[in-house]
Design a protein around this motif. Structure first.
Motif, PDB file in Angstrom:
ATOM      1  N   ASN A 119       0.701  -1.262   0.145  1.00  0.00           N
ATOM      2  CA  ASN A 119      -0.056  -0.089   0.140  1.00  0.00           C
ATOM      3  C   ASN A 119       0.871   1.115   0.059  1.00  0.00           C
ATOM      4  O   ASN A 119       0.765   1.922   1.122  1.00  0.00           O
ATOM      5  N   LEU A 120       1.563   1.589  -1.178  1.00  0.00           N
ATOM      6  CA  LEU A 120       2.319   2.518  -1.430  1.00  0.00           C
ATOM      7  C   LEU A 120       1.476   3.936  -1.272  1.00  0.00           C
ATOM      8  O   LEU A 120       0.205   3.783  -1.737  1.00  0.00           O
ATOM      9  N   PRO A 121       1.882   5.253  -1.040  1.00  0.00           N
ATOM     10  CA  PRO A 121       3.331   5.390  -0.428  1.00  0.00           C
ATOM     11  C   PRO A 121       3.488   5.204   1.012  1.00  0.00           C
ATOM     12  O   PRO A 121       4.583   5.301   1.393  1.00  0.00           O
ATOM     13  N   ALA A 122       2.281   4.841   1.810  1.00  0.00           N
ATOM     14  CA  ALA A 122       2.279   4.668   3.253  1.00  0.00           C
ATOM     15  C   ALA A 122       3.220   3.595   3.667  1.00  0.00           C
ATOM     16  O   ALA A 122       4.237   3.714   4.604  1.00  0.00           O
ATOM     17  N   ALA A 123       3.193   2.472   2.852  1.00  0.00           N
ATOM     18  CA  ALA A 123       3.854   1.028   3.424  1.00  0.00           C
ATOM     19  C   ALA A 123       5.276   1.169   2.909  1.00  0.00           C
ATOM     20  O   ALA A 123       5.558   1.821   1.793  1.00  0.00           O
ATOM     21  N   GLU A 124       5.903   0.225   3.312  1.00  0.00           N
ATOM     22  CA  GLU A 124       7.470   0.187   2.985  1.00  0.00           C
ATOM     23  C   GLU A 124       7.407  -0.744   1.405  1.00  0.00           C
ATOM     24  O   GLU A 124       6.390  -1.494   1.326  1.00  0.00           O
ATOM     25  N   PHE A 125       8.052  -0.252   0.449  1.00  0.00           N
ATOM     26  CA  PHE A 125       8.013  -0.873  -0.897  1.00  0.00           C
ATOM     27  C   PHE A 125       8.563  -2.481  -0.810  1.00  0.00           C
ATOM     28  O   PHE A 125       9.938  -2.481  -0.214  1.00  0.00           O
ATOM     29  N   THR A 126       8.068  -3.419  -1.247  1.00  0.00           N
ATOM     30  CA  THR A 126       8.773  -4.685  -1.072  1.00  0.00           C
ATOM     31  C   THR A 126       8.441  -5.294  -2.631  1.00  0.00           C
ATOM     32  O   THR A 126       7.448  -5.304  -3.204  1.00  0.00           O
ATOM     33  N   ALA A 127       9.356  -5.595  -3.319  1.00  0.00           N
ATOM     34  CA  ALA A 127       9.306  -6.271  -4.547  1.00  0.00           C
ATOM     35  C   ALA A 127       8.768  -7.644  -4.763  1.00  0.00           C
ATOM     36  O   ALA A 127       7.995  -8.007  -5.701  1.00  0.00           O
ATOM     37  N   THR A 128       8.983  -8.430  -3.597  1.00  0.00           N
ATOM     38  CA  THR A 128       8.790  -9.797  -3.725  1.00  0.00           C
ATOM     39  C   THR A 128       7.254 -10.213  -4.109  1.00  0.00           C
ATOM     40  O   THR A 128       6.977 -10.878  -5.082  1.00  0.00           O
ATOM     41  N   PRO A 129       6.139  -9.538  -3.575  1.00  0.00           N
ATOM     42  CA  PRO A 129       4.790  -9.650  -3.966  1.00  0.00           C
ATOM     43  C   PRO A 129       4.457  -9.322  -5.434  1.00  0.00           C
ATOM     44  O   PRO A 129       3.772 -10.157  -6.152  1.00  0.00           O
ATOM     45  N   LEU A 130       5.185  -8.192  -5.808  1.00  0.00           N
ATOM     46  CA  LEU A 130       4.961  -7.947  -7.197  1.00  0.00           C
ATOM     47  C   LEU A 130       5.630  -8.967  -8.223  1.00  0.00           C
ATOM     48  O   LEU A 130       4.954  -9.103  -9.155  1.00  0.00           O
TER      49      LEU A 130
END
Ligand SMILES: Nc1ncnc2c1ncn2[C@@H]1O[C@H](COP(=O)(O)OP(=O)(O)OP(=O)(O)O)[C@@H](O)[C@H]1O
Ligand SMILES: [Mg+2]
Lengths: 551, 300
Positions: free
Chosen positions: A516-527
């Protein structure tokens, strides 16, 4: 089929009164035919839309049993613009009825409007497109019969949905007045869009265009009321939208009955306009006459992709404009969120607890990105199913009888669900970011962040496209079920959390996995995982398409 | 001579419907081959298998020396297809469709295209549905004929053409034949078949019931004879190849299989013939028999 024209010629010689009745000849048979053709679809949408609200009403008592919880719900939700944006204004969240009307009113009305539009075009314009109408017209069917029959069938669907809403809400123990107001306002939104579709089918040359025009009006009605409901000083905007009127009937919150009259009047005027326009055109033609095309093809029209571009161009341009407008509106709203929330002392406390203005704006942007992505997934389904439409219309066979391979042909169409959706997200993200950046005076910082948050949704949209391709490959006759898949994901993501559904169920929706960007941390794994899934579905669908019969 | 198309024992079912049930078809290179059969007998299904659009359940199919299912795209450079029901894209003009299909097939002869558009009196500027059925059909015919290909596969190409255009169509197919092209022509128009086809195959219920030149097929049918004899006829009823015999005094009427004509006439002249009329089989009768008569199937 010359008999159709002969029928009209003979009626011209008759007295006017006979002619009137004659123009409706065969309506009843057409109604029965339409009901037969829709015998599965129609009951499904009536049941789903009619029972959705009462299911939510039942959940209210379990989810918010105490007064304190209800007050906190009001504080968090009632004045939160990013929530009003989707659900509409919350008048009274302290009762099950008020909660239900707020949570489901806008959405059920929008889906009902969509169902009415599709029903209308299916039994009018699409019949003309396929030439079936001529077949019927030759069998003594009056000029207004097809339109009247569609109005009756779609109207019956709306009416049944409204009745079911009313009855099921009363059955759930909610006040009768509110239940009637909710059911009536929803059904009447259906009738308004029956009228809009009645006009669209006269203007458009093909059912696809008619659906496009009427859906665009619906989209505009939704967005106009979204802006009106979410902004402090623009709430008059909601009065421009039939969906806005439906919420302003205020079911379960001191009903304003006179607003129903607005809906009735609009439905009557719009449907009347459809009847007025109908005799102004010929069967199978549109009000706007088709212009002749070039005698020879441009040099570029020499590949399957060039053809696919011609076929998808109009729709893609329309969607792009829509996404640009949507993005621009959300972007211009984002910064103002803090102002609206700060009205009462209680909400100010809530506001602090939620992390202050920045966190709220971030949540709003995250919600915007999700909305944009869910709508883009509808484009993904629509553009993927174009392949099936071409196949059903027997326009693929001549192409596949040239040196175009099956995969080459499919790839030329898949550019649109795969890259077209990327374009739509980029345009929406760019416009949101730009306008928001301009308002807070930080284009350089906001634009990339908002654009990134929006683009991060792309793999989830691709999963929907991949599922549609898989259906097209494995179960071509059931390919339209892709719409149901997309709708299920949208409903899960929108209603799952508030209904506190099991996480395993929620996880079915690909949108659930996007950070849930931009609030959450960016993680590539789920993408990455979502992309892998999308590729797998698409690949499997294409492999199946290569080995199956065409037709 | 090579076969452009050879199909043996082809089976294809759609669910419970058996569309093809052991169909055989061979089309020699350079011939115009008529493909006939009643509605629903499996002509279009065969054509679609030949184009690699449908997967055969059983049987062997060779097209231009290749397998139409595996090498579809490659083989398609060398053939052109005219479907029976032409659906055009609504937002493309007829001229655009002709050019597009030609280019996708690997090029088209601009001179021939212009000539065909002229001869078929086609307005290439109209779009999709604004064409009448016959004109849609012409778009597909021009698109196919304007490409320089070895094989033309046509599924009822002239359904919907007016008699003038039908004549134009026949002329152009004659030209194609002179150029050495192979044509598979499915049709319900017998005059067209008679005018154009070197050989025909007749199918029924997904199976080939007859194949050969028209002369050969005629041979298999019956001639009607009506004769006034010098005396009462004798022995006619015992002859195997005589059907529907009616005797009124010295007058006889009967049908005789064309192959046995000689023997039966000898029998008559033995009695003495006063007058005789004979009616050769028409093509219509020939096809009607195959289309309706179960004996045709049984005899095979
Ligand atoms: N996609 C399909 N699904 C189910 N049945 C089919 C399909 N295509 C064809 N059939 C059936 O297969 C049989 C053969 O059909 P086909 O179209 O090959 O006949 P045809 O000889 O071309 O007839 P016509 O002269 O009417 O064009 C018919 O019984 C038809 O109903
Ligand atoms: Mg056919």
């Amino acid at each position: 089929m010359t008999t159709g024209t002969m029928t009209t010629t003979t009626t011209r010689d008759r007295p006017v009164r006979v002619e009137r009745r004659h123009h409706l000849a065969g309506t009843w048979q057409l109604v029965r035919l339409a009901l037969r053709r829709d015998r599965i679809v129609l009951p499904i949408w009536v049941l789903v839309l009619g029972l959705m609200a009462s299911a939510g009403a039942g959940a209210y008592e379990t989810l918010y049993p105490t007064q304190a919880e209800r007050e906190s719900l009001t504080a968090v939700m009632a004045n939160n613009p990013s929530v009003s944006l989707i659900y509409g204004p919350a008048y009274d969240l302290s009762t099950a009825g008020g909660f239900t009307a707020w949570r489901y009113g806008t959405l059920v009305a929008t889906f009902l409007a969509l169902a009415c539009i599709f029903t209308m075009t299916r039994h009018t314009r699409q019949e003309e497109d396929t030439g079936r109408h001529e077949l019927l017209a030759s069998a003594v069917v009056g000029r207004y019969a097809a339109l009247t029959a569609s109005v009756i069938v779609a109207g019956l669907g709306s009416l049944a949905t409204g009745l079911l809403i009313t009855v099921s809400l009363m059955g759930a123990g909610l006040p009768a007045a509110g239940s009637v107001a909710f059911g009536a306002s929803t059904a009447l939104v259906g009738f308004v869009f029956i009228g809009i579709a009645a006009i669209a089918v006269q203007l458009a040359e093909y059912s696809r265009t008619a659906n496009g025009i009427a859906s665009a009006v619906l989209g505009a009605a939704f967005i106009v009321r979204a802006v009106g409901d979410a902004s402090a000083d623009g709430s008059w905007l909601s009065w421009l939208s039939p969906i806005g009127w439906a919420t302003r009937v205020r079911a379960f919150a001191d009903e304003r009955w006179w607003v129903l009259a607005l809906l009735v009047a609009a439905a009557v005027v719009l449907t009347g306009a459809g009847y007025f326009l109908l005799p102004k055109r010929d069967v199978g033609m549109s009000l706007i006459p088709a212009r002749p095309g070039p005698a020879a093809a441009a040099p570029g029209l020499r590949s399957p992709f060039a053809l696919a571009w011609r076929l998808h161009r109009g729709a893609l341009i329309g969607w792009t404009v829509g996404f640009a407008l949507m993005g621009a509106m959300y972007g211009s709203l984002a910064a103002g969120i803090g102002d609206i929330i700060g009205d009462s002392e209680q909400s100010r406390q809530m506001f602090e607890r939620l992390g202050g203005a920045d966190a709220l704006v971030d949540a709003f942007i995250g919600m915007t990105a999700l909305m944009v992505a869910m709508i883009a997934s509808l484009y993904a389904v629509q553009s993927t199913l174009r392949m099936r439409a071409e196949e059903s219309a027997v326009r693929v066979e001549p192409l596949l009888a040239t040196r175009v391979s099956r995969l080459g042909w499919a790839a030329s169409h898949l550019v649109f669900p795969l890259l077209g959706t990327a374009l739509l997200l980029a345009v929406a993200g760019f416009c949101t970011g730009l306008l928001h950046g301009l308002r807070v005076g930080d284009v350089g910082g906001q634009l990339p962040s908002v654009l990134g948050a929006t683009m991060a949704q792309l793999p989830a949209v691709w999963v929907v496209a991949g599922l549609a391709v898989a259906l097209f490959g494995f179960l071509p006759k059931a390919a339209t079920a892709a719409w149901a898949v997309a709708a299920a994901f949208v409903l899960l993501s929108m209603f799952g959390p508030i209904l506190q559904l099991n996480q395993a169920v929620l996880n079915v929706s690909p949108f659930q996995h996007v950070p849930n960007l931009p609030a959450a941390e960016f993680t590539a794994t789920p993408l990455v995982w979502l992309t892998v899934l999308a590729v797998a579905f698409t690949g499997a669908g294409l492999a199946a398409f290569r080995r199956r019969d065409i037709g | 001579m090579d076969n452009a198309i050879s199909v043996t024992g082809l089976h294809k079912s759609f669910g419970r419907t058996k569309a093809l049930d052991g169909l055989d078809l061979s089309v020699a290179t350079g011939e115009v081959h008529g493909f006939l059969g009643p509605n629903g007998s499996g002509k279009s299904t065969t054509v679609r298998v030949l184009l690699g659009l449908l997967h055969a359940d059983r049987g062997t199919v060779r097209l231009l020396g290749g397998d139409p299912w595996r090498d579809a795209a490659n083989l398609h450079r060398r053939l052109a297809y005219v479907p029976g029901d032409v659906n055009l894209w609504p937002n493309l003009s007829g001229g655009e469709v002709i050019d597009l299909l030609g280019r996708l097939r690997g090029g088209l002869d601009q001179k021939r295209r212009a000539e065909l558009v002229e001869r078929f009196e086609l307005d290439p500027r109209k779009k999709g549905r604004t064409y009448s059925k016959g004109n849609r059909q012409k778009v597909a015919i021009v698109a196919a004929l304007a490409s320089r290909v070895e094989l033309l596969i046509m599924d009822e190409p002239t359904a919907g053409l007016d008699p003038l255009m039908e004549a134009t169509f026949q002329e152009t197919i004659q030209e194609e034949r002179e150029q050495g092209r192979t044509v598979l022509l499915s049709s319900h128009i017998l005059a067209e078949v008679e005018a154009l086809c070197d050989r025909v195959s007749i199918i029924r219920n997904g199976r080939t019931v007859e194949t050969g030149t028209l002369a050969q097929l005629r041979h298999l049918t019956r001639t009607s004879i009506s004769a006034e004899l010098a005396g009462p006829p004798n022995g006619l009823s015992t002859l195997e190849n005589v059907h529907d015999l009616k005797v009124e005094g010295n007058h006889v009427r009967f049908d005789v299989e064309t192959a046995a004509l000689d023997r039966v006439l000898k029998q008559l002249t033995e009695v003495g013939v006063r007058s005789l009329t004979s009616q050769p089989p028409t093509l219509e009768e020939l096809f009607l028999r195959h289309y309706t008569d179960d004996r045709a199937v049984a005899r095979k």
